[in-house]
Design a protein around this motif. Structure first.
Motif, PDB file in Angstrom:
ATOM      1  N   ILE A 128     -48.024  57.535 -49.636  1.00 12.22           N
ATOM      2  CA  ILE A 128     -47.110  56.531 -49.077  1.00 12.22           C
ATOM      3  C   ILE A 128     -45.726  56.629 -49.698  1.00 12.22           C
ATOM      4  N   ASN A 129     -45.706  56.774 -51.002  1.00 15.63           N
ATOM      5  CA  ASN A 129     -44.422  56.757 -51.697  1.00 15.63           C
ATOM      6  C   ASN A 129     -43.871  58.144 -52.006  1.00 15.63           C
ATOM      7  N   SER A 130     -44.586  59.171 -51.625  1.00 15.68           N
ATOM      8  CA  SER A 130     -44.193  60.537 -51.989  1.00 15.68           C
ATOM      9  C   SER A 130     -43.818  60.606 -53.458  1.00 15.68           C
ATOM     10  N   SER A 131     -44.588  59.904 -54.257  1.00 18.89           N
ATOM     11  CA  SER A 131     -44.224  59.819 -55.659  1.00 18.89           C
ATOM     12  C   SER A 131     -44.749  60.998 -56.483  1.00 18.89           C
ATOM     13  N   LYS A 132     -45.805  61.624 -55.990  1.00 19.27           N
ATOM     14  CA  LYS A 132     -46.330  62.809 -56.669  1.00 19.27           C
ATOM     15  C   LYS A 132     -46.875  63.759 -55.612  1.00 19.27           C
ATOM     16  N   PRO A 133     -46.916  65.036 -55.948  1.00 15.08           N
ATOM     17  CA  PRO A 133     -47.418  66.001 -54.970  1.00 15.08           C
ATOM     18  C   PRO A 133     -48.882  65.728 -54.598  1.00 15.08           C
ATOM     19  N   VAL A 134     -49.166  65.893 -53.346  1.00 19.94           N
ATOM     20  CA  VAL A 134     -50.530  65.741 -52.845  1.00 19.94           C
ATOM     21  C   VAL A 134     -50.792  66.934 -51.941  1.00 19.94           C
ATOM     22  N   LYS A 135     -51.966  67.491 -52.047  1.00 24.67           N
ATOM     23  CA  LYS A 135     -52.271  68.649 -51.226  1.00 24.67           C
ATOM     24  C   LYS A 135     -52.112  68.305 -49.746  1.00 24.67           C
ATOM     25  N   GLN A 136     -51.530  69.210 -49.015  1.00 26.22           N
ATOM     26  CA  GLN A 136     -51.232  68.941 -47.613  1.00 26.22           C
ATOM     27  C   GLN A 136     -52.451  68.425 -46.862  1.00 26.22           C
ATOM     28  N   LYS A 137     -53.574  69.025 -47.139  1.00 29.72           N
ATOM     29  CA  LYS A 137     -54.779  68.671 -46.392  1.00 29.72           C
ATOM     30  C   LYS A 137     -55.196  67.221 -46.647  1.00 29.72           C
ATOM     31  N   THR A 138     -55.205  66.831 -47.913  1.00 32.75           N
ATOM     32  CA  THR A 138     -55.579  65.447 -48.189  1.00 32.75           C
ATOM     33  C   THR A 138     -54.508  64.506 -47.668  1.00 32.75           C
ATOM     34  N   LYS A 139     -53.285  64.923 -47.771  1.00 28.68           N
ATOM     35  CA  LYS A 139     -52.203  64.100 -47.248  1.00 28.68           C
ATOM     36  C   LYS A 139     -52.448  63.798 -45.765  1.00 28.68           C
ATOM     37  N   ASP A 140     -52.823  64.838 -45.040  1.00 26.45           N
ATOM     38  CA  ASP A 140     -53.093  64.654 -43.615  1.00 26.45           C
ATOM     39  C   ASP A 140     -54.221  63.662 -43.379  1.00 26.45           C
ATOM     40  N   LYS A 141     -55.270  63.808 -44.182  1.00 33.69           N
ATOM     41  CA  LYS A 141     -56.387  62.871 -44.033  1.00 33.69           C
ATOM     42  C   LYS A 141     -55.890  61.446 -44.201  1.00 33.69           C
ATOM     43  N   VAL A 142     -55.111  61.253 -45.239  1.00 32.56           N
ATOM     44  CA  VAL A 142     -54.594  59.920 -45.525  1.00 32.56           C
ATOM     45  C   VAL A 142     -53.725  59.414 -44.376  1.00 32.56           C
ATOM     46  N   LEU A 143     -52.815  60.257 -43.943  1.00 34.96           N
ATOM     47  CA  LEU A 143     -51.933  59.866 -42.853  1.00 34.96           C
ATOM     48  C   LEU A 143     -52.730  59.477 -41.616  1.00 34.96           C
ATOM     49  N   ASP A 144     -53.754  60.242 -41.338  1.00 32.61           N
ATOM     50  CA  ASP A 144     -54.599  59.911 -40.191  1.00 32.61           C
ATOM     51  C   ASP A 144     -55.232  58.540 -40.353  1.00 32.61           C
ATOM     52  N   ALA A 145     -55.762  58.316 -41.542  1.00 29.39           N
ATOM     53  CA  ALA A 145     -56.420  57.032 -41.791  1.00 29.39           C
ATOM     54  C   ALA A 145     -55.427  55.888 -41.601  1.00 29.39           C
ATOM     55  N   ILE A 146     -54.228  56.069 -42.131  1.00 28.60           N
ATOM     56  CA  ILE A 146     -53.186  55.051 -41.992  1.00 28.60           C
ATOM     57  C   ILE A 146     -52.918  54.772 -40.521  1.00 28.60           C
ATOM     58  N   GLU A 147     -52.739  55.845 -39.788  1.00 28.75           N
ATOM     59  CA  GLU A 147     -52.494  55.750 -38.360  1.00 28.75           C
ATOM     60  C   GLU A 147     -53.605  54.988 -37.650  1.00 28.75           C
ATOM     61  N   GLU A 148     -54.813  55.431 -37.912  1.00 27.16           N
ATOM     62  CA  GLU A 148     -55.961  54.827 -37.216  1.00 27.16           C
ATOM     63  C   GLU A 148     -56.107  53.347 -37.501  1.00 27.16           C
ATOM     64  N   LEU A 149     -55.910  52.992 -38.740  1.00 27.29           N
ATOM     65  CA  LEU A 149     -56.097  51.587 -39.103  1.00 27.29           C
ATOM     66  C   LEU A 149     -54.863  50.750 -38.787  1.00 27.29           C
ATOM     67  N   GLY A 150     -53.779  51.414 -38.516  1.00 27.09           N
ATOM     68  CA  GLY A 150     -52.546  50.660 -38.319  1.00 27.09           C
ATOM     69  C   GLY A 150     -52.129  49.986 -39.607  1.00 27.09           C
ATOM     70  N   TYR A 151     -52.344  50.685 -40.676  1.00 25.65           N
ATOM     71  CA  TYR A 151     -52.059  50.120 -42.000  1.00 25.65           C
ATOM     72  C   TYR A 151     -50.569  49.976 -42.268  1.00 25.65           C
ATOM     73  N   ARG A 152     -50.198  48.842 -42.825  1.00 25.53           N
ATOM     74  CA  ARG A 152     -48.828  48.612 -43.291  1.00 25.53           C
ATOM     75  C   ARG A 152     -48.896  48.164 -44.742  1.00 25.53           C
ATOM     76  N   PRO A 153     -48.211  48.862 -45.614  1.00 27.29           N
ATOM     77  CA  PRO A 153     -48.245  48.473 -47.025  1.00 27.29           C
ATOM     78  C   PRO A 153     -47.742  47.051 -47.232  1.00 27.29           C
ATOM     79  N   ASN A 154     -48.253  46.412 -48.226  1.00 25.33           N
ATOM     80  CA  ASN A 154     -47.846  45.048 -48.536  1.00 25.33           C
ATOM     81  C   ASN A 154     -46.731  45.068 -49.579  1.00 25.33           C
ATOM     82  N   ALA A 155     -45.545  44.777 -49.099  1.00 21.89           N
ATOM     83  CA  ALA A 155     -44.376  44.876 -49.981  1.00 21.89           C
ATOM     84  C   ALA A 155     -44.397  43.820 -51.074  1.00 21.89           C
TER      85      ALA A 155
END
Lengths: 340, 340
Positions: free
Chosen positions: A34-61
Motif C-alpha cells: 500500500i505504501n510502497s515503503s519496502k520492496p515486495v516481490k512483484q508476484k506477491t504484490k500482484d496477489k495483494v493488489l488483487d485482494a484489495i481490488e476484490e474486497l474493495g479495500y480502502r485503508p483507514n487513514a
DNA sequence: TTGTAAGCGTTATCAT
DNA sequence: ATGATAACGCTTACAA
C-alpha cells in the motif's frame, strides 16, 4: 436469519487483516505494498493488489494517522466564507493543498475570539498538521494556544511577530490609490475606511491616505474621513454623508470593493454621475468589481495567490524545508476602470 | 545533554496516561471525566480536572475516532467555492455542522468526475461520517462509490434516486419568472440558459420558460433561446447576440445572476436602457444582485437555508432519527427590483 | 466508584 | 522478501 452477511459484499468493511488473509500474506506485506515503503516481490504484490481490488479495500487513514502522528489535514480559519474576499483565497489554498495531498477543514470565525479559540481546540484535537489563519489580528489567547499546541500556522492578511505571514503592503497600496486620484487633479478626496481597530484594512489604509495628502501639502480634513466597516451598507451610508457635505469631495477612496459598490449606489441614487461628479476607487479587486456598472477602479490584491503562496509556505514548514518565521509581502496593482 | 525535557512544559504533548498518573487514578477514570460517560466521585473528578489543566492536556480525537468508529467530520464537495453561489450555502452548512459539533472538509470538484472520485476516496479513507454534495449531477461511478462506502450523503441542487436531496423546483421557478414578465406585457422574451447538459440550471429552467410561453399561446422562437453557461461572460455574449437580432426581445430571462449581470453590462454598453428598452430577470439572488446598478430582479433561492437544511437532514440520518431517502424542496421567491 | 485489559486498524522494529 | 508483534491514544466491557 443472520446469513445476510454476504448478501452485498459492498456493505461490509474490510481491513488490512482481511486483505492479508485473502492474499495469503502477512499484514506487514500488505502495508508495504500500500505504501510502497519496502520492496515486495512483484508476484506477491500482484496477489495483494488483487485482494484489495476484490474486497474493495480502502485503508483507514485514522488508524494510520494514529500511528504515524500526522493527518495530512490542515485547518483554515476565515472570518466568513460568505464574504466576497475569502472564497478566492480559500480556493488558492485548497488547490495547492490538494497538490500536496492535504485535506482542509474549513472554519468560520466571524472575527470572534471565542469562536476562534473553540475552533482551534477542535482542530488541535483532530490533530491537524498546520493551520492557515485569515484575519487581521490574532488574539493573545489564541497566540498562546498556537504556541503550546506546537502547530505551524501561517497568517494571511495580518501580522504577528514570530508567525509567518503573507500580506500586501496596505499602507503603500492605499497611498498609491490616493496618489492616483491626486494625479488626476483631485484635491478634495474623501475616504471611507475599514474598522479602525483593524490594523490592516482600517489603520494602515487610512495612514496611506494621510501620507499621500501630506506629501502634496494637503490638509486632511476630518469631515472627509468616515469610518466604515466591511460591508456594502457602510459604504452606502458613508457616501451619503460625504455627498451631503456643503462642499462634497470630488473623489472618494473606499477601503473595500464591497463598500465601494455601496458608495456608488448611494452616489448614483443622489443623481450624481460617476466619475464625472465623483471618482471612486475601491480596494481588493473582488471578482464582481470588474463586472458592475460602472466598473470599479481599485487596488488589486492577488487573492488566489495569497492563498496558494501561504499554503506553499505551510507545506515547506511541514516538510522542514524552511525554518521559522518569514513574512512574504506580495505585489498589488492599481487597476483603472470606469469609476475614475 | 538531553535534560531539556521539561524546559518548556508547553512543547511536550501529554496523553491520557500522563493525566492519569498525575492525578493518581486510572486512565479509565480520566476517560470518564472527559466524556462524562459514567459517574465519577466529585473529589476524584476534581483531581483529574486539575491534572488536565496543569498539563494542558487535549484529548486526541484521532485515537478516539479509531475506537468509537466515527469522526464527527463530514465532507462538502462543491464545484467551486470561488463562485458566487456556493459560499453562502457552505456557510449554512457550516453553521449547523458547528452546532452539532461536526467539522467540515471542503473540496472543490470543478464539476470534474475524476476529481470527485479522487476526493471521495480521500474522504472515505479519512472516515468522514457523512457527505454533502453540491452539484447538479452525480456520476454513475461516484454513485457506486457512495453506496459501497456506506457513507450517508445528501445532495443540494440536484437529484438522484435513493439519495436525499434539497432543491427548489427549478422548472416552476423559471416559469414564474417568465410569467412575471408576461404579466408585464412582454411578448417577445429571450432566454439565456445554463449549460444544457445541466438538468437543473439548464434543462429544467428552459422547460419552465417554454411552458410559460406555451400556456399563453406564444410560440417559442429558436432565435430567442441562447445556450449560456454559468459565468458572466456567457451572459454578456448572449445578450449581445439577442440585442443584435433584427427585432430584439423586450425582456430576457437569464438563468443565473452572474450571467444576468453580464447581460446588463452588454445591454448598457450598446446604449439601451434597462428596464425601459429591455427588462432583465436573473436567477439565484446571489448577494451582489441587489447591490449592483441597476439592481436585479431575480428568483431568490434560499442558499443559506439550503445548506442549513441539508446539514440538518444529514445529522438526522447520522443519528438515525430519519430513515432512507427524502427529498426536500424549498420555496423560492420572485424578487422584483430595478431591472424590470 | 474505580481499575484492568482488550481492541480499534495501522506502521515499524526486529527476526527470520 | 516476508512475518510476528509491539506500539499509537483512546473507550469500554468486565471485575473488583
Amino acid at each position: 436469519m443472520d446469513e445476510e452477511v454476504e448478501e452485498r459484499g459492498s456493505l461490509v468493511k474490510f481491513n488490512i487483516k482481511d486483505v492479508a488473509q485473502k492474499a495469503g500474506v502477512s499484514i506487514s506485506t500488505v502495508s508495504r505494498v500500500i505504501n510502497s515503503s519496502k520492496p515486495v516481490k512483484q508476484k506477491t504484490k500482484d496477489k495483494v493488489l488483487d485482494a484489495i481490488e476484490e474486497l474493495g479495500y480502502r485503508p483507514n487513514a485514522i488508524a494510520r494517522s494514529l500511528k504515524v502522528k500526522h493527518t495530512k489535514s490542515i485547518g483554515i480559519m476565515t472570518p466568513d466564507i460568505a464574504n466576497q474576499f475569502y472564497p478566492e483565497v480559500v480556493r488558492g489554498i485548497e488547490d495547492v493543498a490538494n497538490m500536496y495531498e492535504y485535506s482542509i477543514f474549513l472554519c468560520n470565525t466571524d472575527l470572534n475570539e471565542e469562536k476562534e479559540l473553540q475552533y482551534f481546540a477542535e482542530l488541535e484535537e483532530k490533530q491537524i498538521d498546520g493551520l492557515i489563519f485569515l484575519g487581521n489580528h490574532v488574539s493573545k489567547e489564541l497566540r498562546n494556544e498556537m504556541e503550546s499546541a506546537d502547530i505551524p500556522v501561517v497568517l494571511i492578511g495580518g501580522k504577528a511577530t514570530g508567525i509567518p505571514s503573507v500580506t500586501i503592503n496596505n499602507e503603500k497600496a492605499a497611498k498609491d490609490a490616493v496618489d492616483f486620484l491626486l494625479n488626476r487633479n483631485h484635491r478634495r478626496i474623501g475616504i471611507i475606511t475599514g474598522k479602525m481597530k483593524d490594523p490592516m484594512m482600517g489603520q494602515a489604509r487610512l495612514k496611506g491616505y494621510q501620507k499621500a495628502l501630506e506629501e502634496k501639502g494637503i490638509e486632511v480634513k476630518e469631515e472627509l474621513v468616515i469610518e466604515g466597516g466591511y460591508r456594502y451598507k457602510s459604504g452606502y451610508d458613508g457616501a451619503k454623508r460625504l455627498m451631503a457635505l456643503k462642499v462634497p469631495p470630488t473623489a472618494i477612496f473606499v477601503c473595500s470593493d464591497e463598500m465601494a459598490i455601496g458608495a456608488c449606489r448611494a452616489i448614483l441614487e443622489d443623481g450624481h454621475e460617476i466619475p464625472k461628479d465623483v471618482a471612486i476607487v475601491g480596494f481588493d479587486n473582488v471578482d464582481i468589481s470588474g463586472k458592475v456598472y460602472p466598473s470599479l477602479s481599485t487596488i488589486g490584491q492577488p487573492m488566489y495567490e495569497m492563498g496558494a503562496i501561504a499554503m506553499r509556505l505551510l507545506t515547506k514548514i511541514l516538510h522542514n524545508e524552511s525554518i521559522g518565521a518569514s513574512d512574504i509581502v506580495l505585489d498589488y496593482e492599481v487597476i483603472e476602470r470606469e469609476s475614475t
